[in-house]
Scaffold this active site. Structure first.
Site, PDB file in Angstrom:
ATOM      1  N   SER A 458      40.349  41.810  40.910  1.00 56.48           N
ATOM      2  CA  SER A 458      40.282  43.257  40.748  1.00 56.48           C
ATOM      3  C   SER A 458      39.658  43.616  39.395  1.00 56.48           C
ATOM      4  O   SER A 458      38.547  43.183  39.103  1.00 56.48           O
ATOM      5  CB  SER A 458      41.681  43.867  40.917  1.00 56.48           C
ATOM      6  OG  SER A 458      41.600  45.263  41.010  1.00 56.48           O
ATOM      7  N   ASP A 510      38.052  46.144  51.949  1.00 53.32           N
ATOM      8  CA  ASP A 510      38.485  46.497  50.598  1.00 53.32           C
ATOM      9  C   ASP A 510      37.552  47.553  50.006  1.00 53.32           C
ATOM     10  O   ASP A 510      36.333  47.372  49.926  1.00 53.32           O
ATOM     11  CB  ASP A 510      38.484  45.233  49.722  1.00 53.32           C
ATOM     12  CG  ASP A 510      39.183  45.461  48.399  1.00 53.32           C
ATOM     13  OD1 ASP A 510      39.588  46.599  48.120  1.00 53.32           O
ATOM     14  OD2 ASP A 510      39.336  44.487  47.641  1.00 53.32           O
TER      15      ASP A 510
END
Length: 534
Positions: A458, A510
């Site tokens: 991330s 995502d």
């Protein structure tokens, strides 16, 4: 969509947002009117008591206020339902009705104060129980409505509303100097407003100079993004609903085309007939796939004890407690590891070690962990992996900035916050000589010849990718695995150069890796388009 203008100030509410609030007050006042009429004209009162006579006169006066409220609220509902989201001209009369309603609210406030005075003077000595209960209920409900209106005004108050209206007026009169001054004041006020919101929501975090600077930068980014949008929250919600419907219909129309090459949209199936998949029968591609899965373990381990407990909800706490030096003296899991700012029991180091031991990866030795977490200063850990003969440097966790790398091949720019985080880690590695310790940890096993792998997940994936640029001059053979990196990280030149040593991994649908400032700009443009067509 434009915010409603009242008292020569823009408010963060549209004139079409008043239907439900007006309906709620209309129904509430209807109930009050019925109850008060029954109480005043249907129940017997002792006319010889002054408290009762005073209350009846007060209630009859309040009946007139209730009727006036019902008329105003009906007018507000009727006016608010006219026009469309962007076509506000039919609703221009709403503000004048609201002026009348606010004047009635002032009278209600006076009556509420008089009701409190009656309670103070008569509640104890008055023997008329009905009158006492009616007065108490009337005052409580009245003040509840007044406070709810005041709270609504606070929520919809725009600190830059007056400047916004002045700027709009000067633009019509084409006063260039005044327009520039007001625009600067508006942007400054919007940035301060966003900064206050960020500090309010982050009030529990540690106050530092770097943190305040980061809040200011983020606030400026939000102010810049919304600067030309005269938009209110309800219209954003409506726009999202319309945009979702339009995208869904467009997606179906594309899939229904006979000569269309698209098979699906991010559904786990091939997007087109030319979609390339890894061939796991090919030894090279299968090895790359195994490496991607293997180094994800390092990215997960970097989250410390919270991730460990989440992945091991049944036995994780017991395993950590059994190895904790607070419980067991001289725990072997916490020895020979240099740590910074871990908690008193060293739970993060223990969780990282346990993370690998639970998977029978005894060849992974932790060299250094930093749990220091602040703005632009990111936690990380360094490990030596004797199995793959590599040192793993793992990271935990608007504006662009030039990458601080000599001999750049093109215009290398990166996300400003991530560049600062990567510079912090590089500086820490050099000051503490951490990588030197890692490569010299076990010379008998040849650690000085190990390779360097940097991984992150991330936001940490962003930092890991940029850190790879900073360390590659010293370690030309390093590799980086970036899991779910946010979009908009690197400039095109830097992205092309990074293909040789950075592998990005995106899972399914995502959202994070697919969004950047350009996508947000496109989203804003499409949002306005669907609102205009509504």
């Amino acid at each position: 969509m434009p915010g409603m203008v009242m008292f020569r100030r823009r408010w963060s509410v549209g004139s079409d947002d008043l239907v439900l609030p007006a309906l709620f007050l209309f129904l509430l006042h209807c109930i009050w009117l019925v109850v008060l009429s029954v109480v005043l004209f249907g129940l017997p009162y002792g006319s010889e008591q002054s408290c009762t006579v005073t209350l009846v006169d007060h209630g009859r006066g309040y009946l007139g206020i209730l009727v006036s409220c019902l008329i105003c609220e009906s007018a507000v509902m009727w006016q608010s339902m006219r026009g469309s989201i962007l076509y506000t001209q039919p609703r221009e009369a709403v503000q004048y009705v609201l002026y009348i309603r606010l004047a009635i609210l002032v009278v209600e406030l006076v009556y509420a104060v008089v009701g409190i005075a009656w309670l103070v003077q008569y509640y104890q000595p008055c023997s008329d129980v009905t009158a006492k209960n009616v007065a108490l209920g009337f005052v409580a409900c009245n003040w509840m409505v007044i406070f709810s209106v005041c709270f609504t005004l606070m929520c919809t108050f725009d600190p830059t509303g007056r400047t916004f209206v002045k700027l709009k007026a000067t633009r019509r009169r084409q006063r260039n100097l005044n327009t520039y001054t007001l625009r600067h004041r508006l942007e400054e006020g919007q940035a301060n407003s966003w900064s206050r919101r960020l500090k309010f929501f982050m009030c529990c975090s540690r106050a530092q100079d770097t943190q305040s600077d980061a809040y200011s930068e983020v606030a400026s980014l939000f102010a810049e993004f919304f600067r030309d949008l005269d938009i209110v929250p309800s219209d954003i919600i409506a726009g999202l609903v319309f945009l979702r419907q339009r995208q869904r219909s467009k997606r179906f129309s594309i899939l229904d085309q006979a000569n269309n090459d698209i098979l699906a949209f991010l559904s786990g199936m091939p997007v087109t007939r030319n979609t390339k998949y890894l061939d796991l029968k090919n030894s090279t591609e299968k090895g790359m796939y195994k490496e991607v899965c293997y180094y994800m373990l390092f990215a997960l381990a970097a989250y410390g004890w919270p991730m460990y407990l989440m992945r091991k909800p049944a036995c994780g706490l017991c395993r950590l407690a059994s190895s904790c030096p607070c419980v067991v003296n001289g725990s072997r899991l916490s020895q020979s590891v240099t740590g910074e700012e871990d908690n008193c029991c060293g739970c993060n180091v223990l969780a990282i070690r346990r993370h690998f031991l639970d998977r029978e990866l005894k060849q992974v030795h932790i060299v250094y962990t930093s749990c220091h977490d602040a703005v632009y200063e990111t936690p990380f850990f360094v490990a030596v992996d004797h199995g793959t003969k590599k040192d793993a440097l793992t990271d935990l966790t608007g504006d662009s900035e030039r990458l601080p790398v000599e001999e750049q091949q093109g215009n290398w720019l990166g996300h400003k916050g991530m560049v600062y985080s990567a510079e912090y880690i590089k500086k820490k590695l050099e000051q503490e000589m951490i990588l030197s310790q890692a490569f010299g940890r076990d010379l008998g096993k040849g650690t000085m010849h190990y390779g360097l792998v940097i991984v992150g997940h991330s936001l940490g994936a962003d930092t890991a990718a940029i850190l790879s640029f900073l360390l590659r001059p010293q370690y030309p053979s390093l590799q980086c695995y970036s899991y779910s990196p946010p979009g908009g990280l690197l400039s095109e030149d830097a992205m092309e150069y990074s293909k040789d040593f950075v592998t990005s991994v995106v899972l399914g649908k995502d959202l994070v890796p697919r969004i950047g400032l350009s996508q947000l700009e496109g989203f804003r443009r499409h949002l306005l388009e669907v609102l205009q067509k509504s």
